[in-house]
Design a protein around this motif. Structure first.
Motif, PDB file in Angstrom:
ATOM      1  N   UNK A  20       0.840  -1.198   0.000  1.00 22.80           N
ATOM      2  CA  UNK A  20       0.000   0.000   0.000  1.00 22.80           C
ATOM      3  C   UNK A  20       0.874   1.247   0.000  1.00 22.80           C
ATOM      4  N   UNK A  21       0.243   2.376  -0.244  1.00 21.70           N
ATOM      5  CA  UNK A  21       0.988   3.643  -0.263  1.00 21.70           C
ATOM      6  C   UNK A  21       1.567   3.960   1.110  1.00 21.70           C
ATOM      7  N   UNK A  22       0.832   3.651   2.153  1.00 25.73           N
ATOM      8  CA  UNK A  22       1.357   3.894   3.502  1.00 25.73           C
ATOM      9  C   UNK A  22       2.549   2.985   3.792  1.00 25.73           C
ATOM     10  N   UNK A  23       2.449   1.738   3.401  1.00 25.82           N
ATOM     11  CA  UNK A  23       3.576   0.820   3.609  1.00 25.82           C
ATOM     12  C   UNK A  23       4.795   1.256   2.806  1.00 25.82           C
ATOM     13  N   UNK A  24       4.553   1.782   1.624  1.00 20.70           N
ATOM     14  CA  UNK A  24       5.672   2.238   0.802  1.00 20.70           C
ATOM     15  C   UNK A  24       6.339   3.470   1.424  1.00 20.70           C
ATOM     16  N   UNK A  29      11.094   5.794   3.914  1.00 20.35           N
ATOM     17  CA  UNK A  29      11.771   6.517   5.005  1.00 20.35           C
ATOM     18  C   UNK A  29      12.843   5.652   5.671  1.00 20.35           C
ATOM     19  N   UNK A  30      12.555   4.372   5.808  1.00 18.83           N
ATOM     20  CA  UNK A  30      13.565   3.475   6.387  1.00 18.83           C
ATOM     21  C   UNK A  30      14.801   3.391   5.513  1.00 18.83           C
ATOM     22  N   UNK A  31      14.599   3.412   4.205  1.00 17.04           N
ATOM     23  CA  UNK A  31      15.749   3.359   3.311  1.00 17.04           C
ATOM     24  C   UNK A  31      16.593   4.618   3.428  1.00 17.04           C
ATOM     25  N   UNK A 146      10.488  -4.992  -3.516  1.00 14.15           N
ATOM     26  CA  UNK A 146      10.182  -6.369  -3.914  1.00 14.15           C
ATOM     27  C   UNK A 146      10.051  -7.260  -2.679  1.00 14.15           C
ATOM     28  N   UNK A 147      10.917  -7.054  -1.684  1.00 10.48           N
ATOM     29  CA  UNK A 147      10.819  -7.863  -0.462  1.00 10.48           C
ATOM     30  C   UNK A 147       9.541  -7.576   0.317  1.00 10.48           C
ATOM     31  N   UNK A 148       8.996  -6.357   0.167  1.00  9.78           N
ATOM     32  CA  UNK A 148       7.762  -6.008   0.859  1.00  9.78           C
ATOM     33  C   UNK A 148       6.499  -6.303   0.075  1.00  9.78           C
ATOM     34  N   UNK A 149       6.630  -6.856  -1.127  1.00 13.69           N
ATOM     35  CA  UNK A 149       5.454  -7.174  -1.936  1.00 13.69           C
ATOM     36  C   UNK A 149       4.742  -8.386  -1.331  1.00 13.69           C
ATOM     37  N   UNK A 150       3.424  -8.295  -0.997  1.00 13.47           N
ATOM     38  CA  UNK A 150       2.713  -9.450  -0.400  1.00 13.47           C
ATOM     39  C   UNK A 150       2.694 -10.673  -1.306  1.00 13.47           C
ATOM     40  N   UNK A 151       2.517 -10.471  -2.612  1.00 11.09           N
ATOM     41  CA  UNK A 151       2.487 -11.611  -3.518  1.00 11.09           C
ATOM     42  C   UNK A 151       3.826 -12.327  -3.565  1.00 11.09           C
TER      43      UNK A 151
END
Length: 260
Positions: A20-24, A29-31, A146-151
């Motif tokens: 999601x946009x919030x997760x992104x 910010x973490x990056x 890519x690591x955060x993609x649910x699929x």
């Protein structure tokens, strides 16, 4: 989906197979915080900085835009070029390495579109898809996306790995061939006789040795135990009897001559 627009399609904002946009935003910010302080300022280019770079390139002699160091960096790294958008309108675009510079506010739409176009490929496939159209997109940021993609996370789960991956085969162990002795051959591999034959040989061998001493009359039989060495005791007895005079010598010589 056009990768040049940078806009987020409405279908992507509700797609459960994508972050999601919030997760992104949290991921982004973490990056940035994982970088050193010197690299954080220029790791991503926001809309305000993008406009300042464009202004410096349009008027290189202007000295009122940010600092002299920033103006030098903008002239060195970027150029202006005319680019046609999806609506057919031509506008000036900031370019880096002959590719349009990706703005920070457009990264979510750019990454989600590229990730879908490469059919949820990995970091390298998604990065290759992005760099066909844009520049200034860090590869580490693409890897985190890519690591955060649910699929993609569901495909990397242990259950899916068990279903898709073939079973592992244990390595072959080479064991030495087993030697099965014949019924007629002894089990001793040093060619020793069987136990019954060993007992018979021990019974045949005498426990003591007989030594015949020559030189005296009559011959003497001297028995030496088996544990006594033959080279000491028999030789002493032999020399002793050899030096003694015989009966023939007593009869042939006078008594006084024998003891002279």
């Amino acid at each position: 989906m056009n990768l040049y627009s940078g806009a987020v399609p409405a279908a992507l904002t509700h797609d459960s197979q994508l972050p999601t946009l919030r997760e992104f935003d949290v991921l982004l910010n973490d990056y940035v915080m994982s970088l050193s302080e010197k690299k954080r300022d220029k790791a991503l280019i926001g809309q305000v900085r993008y406009n300042n770079i464009s202004a410096v390139l349009r008027d290189p002699k202007c000295t009122t835009i940010e600092s002299a160091q920033f103006r030098f960096w903008a002239k060195k790294m970027f150029v202006l070029d005319f680019q046609e958008d999806e609506n057919g309108r031509t506008s000036q675009v900031v370019m880096h390495e002959n590719k349009p510079v990706a703005i920070r506010e457009q990264l979510f739409g750019i990454l989600t579109t590229a990730h879908i176009q490469c059919q949820h490929g990995g970091r390298d496939k998604t990065s290759s898809q992005v760099r066909q159209f844009y520049s200034w997109v860090p590869k580490e940021l693409i890897a985190r996306f890519v690591r955060g993609c649910p699929s993609c996370m569901a495909r990397r789960s242990p259950q899916s790995i068990r279903r898709t991956s073939p079973p592992r085969r244990s390595p072959l162990r080479r064991t030495p061939p087993r030697v099965v002795p014949h019924a007629d051959t002894p089990l001793d591999y040093h060619n020793s006789p069987p136990p019954q034959q060993q007992q018979q040989q021990q019974q045949i061998q005498p426990s003591a040795q007989t030594v015949v001493v020559v030189g005296g009359s009559p011959p003497l039989h001297h028995q030496v135990p088996a544990h006594v060495p033959q080279q000491h005791a028999p030789q002493q007895e032999y020399h002793h009897f050899q030096n003694m005079p015989s009966q023939n010598q007593h009869s042939s010589q006078p008594f006084a001559a024998q003891w002279a």
